[in-house]
Design a protein around this motif. Structure first.
Motif, mmCIF file in Angstrom:
data_model
loop_
_atom_site.group_PDB
_atom_site.id
_atom_site.type_symbol
_atom_site.label_atom_id
_atom_site.label_comp_id
_atom_site.label_asym_id
_atom_site.label_seq_id
_atom_site.Cartn_x
_atom_site.Cartn_y
_atom_site.Cartn_z
ATOM 1 N N HIS A 67 0.820 -1.207 0.000
ATOM 2 C CA HIS A 67 0.000 0.000 0.000
ATOM 3 C C HIS A 67 0.856 1.261 0.000
ATOM 4 O O HIS A 67 0.364 2.340 -0.361
ATOM 5 C CB HIS A 67 -0.937 0.000 1.214
ATOM 6 N N GLU A 68 2.128 1.137 0.360
ATOM 7 C CA GLU A 68 3.038 2.278 0.325
ATOM 8 C C GLU A 68 3.312 2.719 -1.112
ATOM 9 O O GLU A 68 3.784 3.828 -1.355
ATOM 10 C CB GLU A 68 4.355 1.931 1.027
ATOM 11 N N GLN A 69 3.026 1.849 -2.079
ATOM 12 C CA GLN A 69 3.248 2.147 -3.491
ATOM 13 C C GLN A 69 1.953 2.543 -4.200
ATOM 14 O O GLN A 69 1.810 2.393 -5.401
ATOM 15 C CB GLN A 69 3.860 0.926 -4.187
ATOM 16 N N LYS A 70 1.024 3.076 -3.433
ATOM 17 C CA LYS A 70 -0.294 3.430 -3.974
ATOM 18 C C LYS A 70 -0.184 4.428 -5.118
ATOM 19 O O LYS A 70 -0.931 4.359 -6.100
ATOM 20 C CB LYS A 70 -1.164 3.997 -2.856
ATOM 21 N N ASP A 71 0.749 5.375 -5.009
ATOM 22 C CA ASP A 71 0.920 6.372 -6.070
ATOM 23 C C ASP A 71 1.352 5.706 -7.377
ATOM 24 O O ASP A 71 0.906 6.093 -8.456
ATOM 25 C CB ASP A 71 1.949 7.425 -5.657
ATOM 26 N N ASP A 72 2.235 4.716 -7.256
ATOM 27 C CA ASP A 72 2.690 3.982 -8.437
ATOM 28 C C ASP A 72 1.527 3.223 -9.073
ATOM 29 O O ASP A 72 1.403 3.151 -10.293
ATOM 30 C CB ASP A 72 3.813 3.010 -8.054
ATOM 31 N N LEU A 73 0.667 2.668 -8.223
ATOM 32 C CA LEU A 73 -0.511 1.944 -8.722
ATOM 33 C C LEU A 73 -1.414 2.882 -9.520
ATOM 34 O O LEU A 73 -1.913 2.523 -10.593
ATOM 35 C CB LEU A 73 -1.292 1.343 -7.551
ATOM 36 N N GLU A 74 -1.603 4.097 -9.009
ATOM 37 C CA GLU A 74 -2.448 5.073 -9.699
ATOM 38 C C GLU A 74 -1.839 5.462 -11.041
ATOM 39 O O GLU A 74 -2.559 5.645 -12.033
ATOM 40 C CB GLU A 74 -2.639 6.319 -8.821
ATOM 41 N N ARG A 75 -0.511 5.589 -11.088
ATOM 42 C CA ARG A 75 0.154 5.927 -12.361
ATOM 43 C C ARG A 75 -0.051 4.811 -13.389
ATOM 44 O O ARG A 75 -0.314 5.071 -14.562
ATOM 45 C CB ARG A 75 1.651 6.170 -12.124
ATOM 46 N N GLN A 76 0.086 3.558 -12.929
ATOM 47 C CA GLN A 76 -0.131 2.423 -13.820
ATOM 48 C C GLN A 76 -1.558 2.434 -14.368
ATOM 49 O O GLN A 76 -1.783 2.207 -15.561
ATOM 50 C CB GLN A 76 0.115 1.116 -13.083
ATOM 51 N N LYS A 77 -2.527 2.712 -13.488
ATOM 52 C CA LYS A 77 -3.931 2.726 -13.903
ATOM 53 C C LYS A 77 -4.187 3.805 -14.955
ATOM 54 O O LYS A 77 -4.926 3.588 -15.923
ATOM 55 C CB LYS A 77 -4.833 2.935 -12.684
ATOM 56 N N ILE A 78 -3.567 4.962 -14.776
ATOM 57 C CA ILE A 78 -3.734 6.059 -15.745
ATOM 58 C C ILE A 78 -3.202 5.646 -17.113
ATOM 59 O O ILE A 78 -3.830 5.889 -18.148
ATOM 60 C CB ILE A 78 -3.020 7.331 -15.243
ATOM 61 N N VAL A 79 -2.033 4.997 -17.122
ATOM 62 C CA VAL A 79 -1.436 4.537 -18.380
ATOM 63 C C VAL A 79 -2.341 3.515 -19.063
ATOM 64 O O VAL A 79 -2.606 3.597 -20.276
ATOM 65 C CB VAL A 79 -0.036 3.920 -18.128
ATOM 66 N N LEU A 80 -2.833 2.546 -18.293
ATOM 67 C CA LEU A 80 -3.693 1.499 -18.839
ATOM 68 C C LEU A 80 -5.011 2.074 -19.368
ATOM 69 O O LEU A 80 -5.462 1.711 -20.467
ATOM 70 C CB LEU A 80 -3.978 0.446 -17.767
ATOM 71 N N GLU A 81 -5.627 2.957 -18.585
ATOM 72 C CA GLU A 81 -6.906 3.544 -18.992
ATOM 73 C C GLU A 81 -6.755 4.371 -20.266
ATOM 74 O O GLU A 81 -7.587 4.301 -21.175
ATOM 75 C CB GLU A 81 -7.474 4.399 -17.858
ATOM 76 N N ALA A 82 -5.675 5.140 -20.342
ATOM 77 C CA ALA A 82 -5.440 5.975 -21.527
ATOM 78 C C ALA A 82 -5.200 5.104 -22.756
ATOM 79 O O ALA A 82 -5.718 5.389 -23.842
ATOM 80 C CB ALA A 82 -4.241 6.898 -21.283
ATOM 81 N N TYR A 83 -4.432 4.032 -22.578
ATOM 82 C CA TYR A 83 -4.116 3.143 -23.703
ATOM 83 C C TYR A 83 -5.379 2.445 -24.217
ATOM 84 O O TYR A 83 -5.641 2.424 -25.423
ATOM 85 C CB TYR A 83 -3.079 2.100 -23.265
ATOM 86 N N CYS A 84 -6.164 1.885 -23.304
ATOM 87 C CA CYS A 84 -7.376 1.161 -23.695
ATOM 88 C C CYS A 84 -8.399 2.098 -24.338
ATOM 89 O O CYS A 84 -9.048 1.739 -25.324
ATOM 90 C CB CYS A 84 -7.994 0.465 -22.489
ATOM 91 N N ALA A 85 -8.534 3.304 -23.769
ATOM 92 C CA ALA A 85 -9.477 4.273 -24.316
ATOM 93 C C ALA A 85 -9.068 4.694 -25.730
ATOM 94 O O ALA A 85 -9.916 4.846 -26.613
ATOM 95 C CB ALA A 85 -9.554 5.498 -23.405
ATOM 96 N N LYS A 86 -7.766 4.851 -25.945
ATOM 97 C CA LYS A 86 -7.260 5.237 -27.268
ATOM 98 C C LYS A 86 -7.578 4.176 -28.315
ATOM 99 O O LYS A 86 -7.843 4.490 -29.479
ATOM 100 C CB LYS A 86 -5.748 5.466 -27.190
ATOM 101 N N GLN A 87 -7.563 2.897 -27.888
ATOM 102 C CA GLN A 87 -7.874 1.798 -28.809
ATOM 103 C C GLN A 87 -9.376 1.645 -29.033
ATOM 104 O O GLN A 87 -9.798 0.892 -29.904
ATOM 105 C CB GLN A 87 -7.314 0.475 -28.253
ATOM 106 N N GLY A 88 -10.172 2.331 -28.216
ATOM 107 C CA GLY A 88 -11.621 2.236 -28.340
ATOM 108 C C GLY A 88 -12.196 0.974 -27.726
ATOM 109 O O GLY A 88 -13.296 0.540 -28.094
ATOM 110 N N TRP A 89 -11.470 0.376 -26.767
ATOM 111 C CA TRP A 89 -11.908 -0.877 -26.147
ATOM 112 C C TRP A 89 -12.804 -0.600 -24.943
ATOM 113 O O TRP A 89 -12.589 0.348 -24.186
ATOM 114 C CB TRP A 89 -10.705 -1.693 -25.678
ATOM 115 N N SER A 90 -13.794 -1.457 -24.747
ATOM 116 C CA SER A 90 -14.575 -1.470 -23.513
ATOM 117 C C SER A 90 -13.744 -2.252 -22.493
ATOM 118 O O SER A 90 -13.410 -3.416 -22.733
ATOM 119 C CB SER A 90 -15.921 -2.158 -23.749
#
Length: 202
Positions: A66-89
């Motif tokens: 849980h000390e790496q929560k900020d890193d987890l949020e960064r990963q989620k942002i990258v994944l969400e942006a990538y998937c959204a760019k591809q037009g995937w649900s």
């Protein structure tokens, strides 16, 4: 025959992998026409009429604590942006826990979704986010169930030495936590000393 689509063209039209097209055809979900040479061909009408609306992209991310929560949020942002760019649900599954732990809630949920034939593709920031050891087993499951695996940052995978260093620290952290308790002073001191030793070995 020129108006018929090949397997790769059908996959591109539906936004799925060629393995999924072959599996759907074998299961009778979509119709195909065979050429004299035995190759699959598809009509646009048959493909659009049978397009799967329940295909799901799962983006999986993990950090060790849980000390790496900020890193987890960064990963989620990258994944969400990538998937959204591809037009995937898509759905994001997040985990806190060691890459050596196979019993994490998110990982178990991911495996169940794959084995129930609900996941069209699995997206990772890099291979190590899944598991330290055993990720190839998950990838084999993906292959069996026709789930495409997308790894965004293949170039960012750690070297053998870096992976070994992280694994040793995680293993000793787990055992010291069980021995002293995860919040104890002794456990925190051991982890601190391990990190200092690891820095000196680089």
């Amino acid at each position: 025959m020129s108006n018929l689509l090949t397997v790769s063209e059908a996959a591109e039209l539906l936004g799925v992998s060629t393995k999924t097209i072959r599996r759907w055809e074998n299961e009778g979900r979509i119709k195909s026409i065979r050429t004299e040479g035995g190759h699959r061909r598809f009509t646009v009408t048959d493909l659009i009429g049978n397009k799967q609306d329940n295909s799901l992209t799962v983006a999986y991310t993990r950090v060790s604590s849980h000390e790496q929560k900020d890193d987890l949020e960064r990963q989620k942002i990258v994944l969400e942006a990538y998937c959204a760019k591809q037009g995937w649900s898509f759905e994001v599954i997040s985990d806190f826990g060691s890459g050596l732990n196979y019993r994490k809630k998110g990982l178990i949920k991911l495996i169940k979704l794959i084995c129930s034939d609900q996941v069209e593709r699995l997206v990772l920031t890099n291979k190590e986010r899944l598991l330290r050891f055993g990720s190839d087993l998950i990838f084999t499951l993906c292959e069996i169930f026709g789930t495409e695996v997308v790894i965004i940052n293949r170039s960012e995978d750690s070297s053998f030495e870096e992976v070994l260093e992280q694994d040793v620290i995680e293993i000793i952290t787990i055992f010291s936590a069980r021995l002293y308790g995860s919040r104890s002073h002794n456990n925190k001191e051991i982890v601190k000393q391990l990190k200092e030793i690891a820095k000196q070995l680089k």
